[in-house]
Design an enzyme around this catalytic site. Structure first.
Site, short mmCIF file in Angstrom:
data_model
loop_
_atom_site.label_atom_id
_atom_site.label_comp_id
_atom_site.label_asym_id
_atom_site.label_seq_id
_atom_site.Cartn_x
_atom_site.Cartn_y
_atom_site.Cartn_z
N HIS A 178 40.38 40.98 41.66
CA HIS A 178 40.14 41.61 42.97
C HIS A 178 40.05 43.13 42.88
O HIS A 178 39.00 43.69 43.13
CB HIS A 178 41.19 41.20 44.03
CG HIS A 178 41.28 39.74 44.27
ND1 HIS A 178 40.20 39.01 44.69
CD2 HIS A 178 42.31 38.85 44.11
CE1 HIS A 178 40.56 37.73 44.81
NE2 HIS A 178 41.82 37.61 44.45
N ASP A 199 36.94 32.12 42.68
CA ASP A 199 38.30 32.15 43.19
C ASP A 199 38.65 30.94 44.06
O ASP A 199 38.97 29.88 43.55
CB ASP A 199 38.51 33.48 43.94
CG ASP A 199 39.96 33.75 44.31
OD1 ASP A 199 40.82 32.96 43.91
OD2 ASP A 199 40.22 34.75 45.00
ZN LIG Z 1 43.07 34.09 42.76
#
Ligand SMILES: [Zn+2]
Length: 439
Positions: free
Chosen positions: A264, A313
């Site tokens: 991220h 993800d």
């Molecule tokens: Zn994750």
């Protein structure tokens, strides 16, 4: 030796090459020769644009079952997490194997030949250890093998439900008793031909600094991943508890290196980007937008010397083209400026860079010696018809969908032919395994 003739192939530059002959010997590419206007006798035609295999550098396979169930309505990351916990509380190894095999099958259809599975759903309900404490991890590596793709199993240390908070509820399934228990379990994992092993620090929320140091040491020589600064609240909790940012904390415990990947990296401070170099940042834009996380500063990270990779993800969609273009398009919205990340840079993130951060530096390129992963995108769909040959890279990055992937060869083996998986009925497996996961 199998000889392929690619109508167009991307060999790493800004434009594709025409008429590329690729010889494959076993699982590797033996030679690559552009400039053949017609297919050599006995070769297999790959019409369209052939790319190296994609690496999906950040996956939680079980979250595929959340698709469509969590996207509407109010809330944020923290309310989404409650739905994720409800799903996680019921899955057992057989059901997880079936769900992961179907999810990895969907990845194969999308041109993904290697997945980085950030694995934290370790134990039985209530945190009870299975007879084999790595039963869930082994279910994941077996699932990837049956789906025809490679995997890096990133076994995640998870000890706390938040900074200084004991795990509870579904979190008990993620948590090892202490870092030594995690290290013993991690030490019992071994790679195979198609599976490599790495480690993960779930986050600075879930792993205290002393334990994070142990994980970093245990990961020596292997990929080490961590969720980093996905949420402003995570930064605030870390600053309150330890007086440093999550990145600074990870630097302090010796976690940062060229084998480290920050997942991220949405809310990094000025100094954080400097500290992270030469690590990788894995952006997951379709998840970040779904959860309302924020927008990572991709071009700033790249100019700070950080490598970018991509992950799906939570699997709100599994489409590497969508992840790749979102990196650029989201940044355009924020910066009110175009052209900050070139199409071929975005493809590098999806291919070679992703493989490197998963511990497969020998994959993600159409080049002699590399693993023979060839993904061919048809240019004749309604989405891509009219593509100018010289501009095929930009056409594909900005307009293709996973449904345009016609052929996938992974490690020299055909996995997808004419848009269908050669071994699995992926849609019906997804349907059945998702229904079972919620029952
Ligand atoms: Zn994750």
């Amino acid at each position: 030796v199998t000889t392929y003739w690619c109508e167009l192939a991307w060999l790493g530059g800004a434009e594709p090459e025409a008429g590329v002959v690729v010889e494959v010997e076993g699982e590797r590419i033996a030679s690559v020769e552009p400039g053949a206007p017609v297919p050599p006798p006995g070769s297999r035609r790959l019409d369209g644009l052939t790319l190296p295999g994609f690496a999906n550098a950040h996956s939680h396979a079980f979250q595929r079952a959340l698709r469509g169930r969590t996207h509407s309505g109010p809330g944020d990351f923290w309310s989404w997490r409650e739905a994720m916990y409800e799903l996680a509380s019921g899955l057992e190894p057989d059901a997880y194997f079936a769900l992961a095999r179907a999810t990895y099958g969907e990845m194969a259809l999308a041109g993904i030949t290697c997945v980085g599975e950030f694995h934290y759903l370790h134990h039985g309900p209530g945190g009870v250890l299975y007879d084999d404490p790595n039963e869930m991890g082994r279910a994941l590596t077996a699932a990837a093998r049956e789906a025809g793709i490679r995997i890096t199993l990133l076994d995640a240390c998870y000890l706390h439900g938040g900074v200084g908070v004991e795990p509870q509820g579904a979190q008990l399934r993620f948590a090892d008793r202490d870092v030594d228990s995690w290290a013993a379990r991690f030490g019992d994992l071994a790679g195979t031909d198609g599976a490599r092993i790495g480690a993960a620090i779930h986050s600075v929320r879930a792993v205290d600094p002393a334990s994070a140091r142990v994980v970093a040491e245990a990961a020596a020589g292997r990929p080490l991943h961590a969720h980093v600064s996905e949420q402003r609240a995570e930064n605030e909790a870390c600053l309150d508890a330890f007086g440093v940012t999550p990145t600074e904390l990870l630097e302090d415990v010796g976690a940062l290196s060229d084998r480290f990947t920050a997942i991220h990296a949405t809310h990094l401070g000025e100094r954080d980007a400097e500290l992270l170099r030469p690590a990788t940042c894995c952006l997951c834009p379709t998840t970040e937008r779904d959860l309302g996380d924020g927008i990572a500063q991709a071009s700033r990270l790249r100019s700070a010397g950080i490598t970018l990779s991509l992950g799906s993800d939570s699997h709100s969609v599994i489409d590497v083209f969508e992840e790749a273009r979102a990196v650029e398009l989201d940044e355009r919205l924020e910066a009110e400026q175009r052209g900050r990340n070139a199409a071929h840079e975005l493809l590098l993130a999806a291919t070679a860079n992703g493989h490197v951060c998963l511990g497969w530096p020998d994959a993600g390129r159409v080049a002699p010696g590399a693993l023979a992963d060839l993904v061919t995108v048809g240019l004749d769909s309604a989405r891509l018809a009219g593509t100018e040959r010289e501009a095929a890279i930009a056409s594909v990055v900005f307009a293709a969908s996973a449904a345009d992937v016609r052929s996938v060869i992974a490690g020299g083996r055909e996995v997808v032919r004419d848009g269908a998986h050669v071994a699995l009925d992926v849609a019906s497996e997804l349907s059945a395994s998702i229904e079972a996961a919620w029952s």
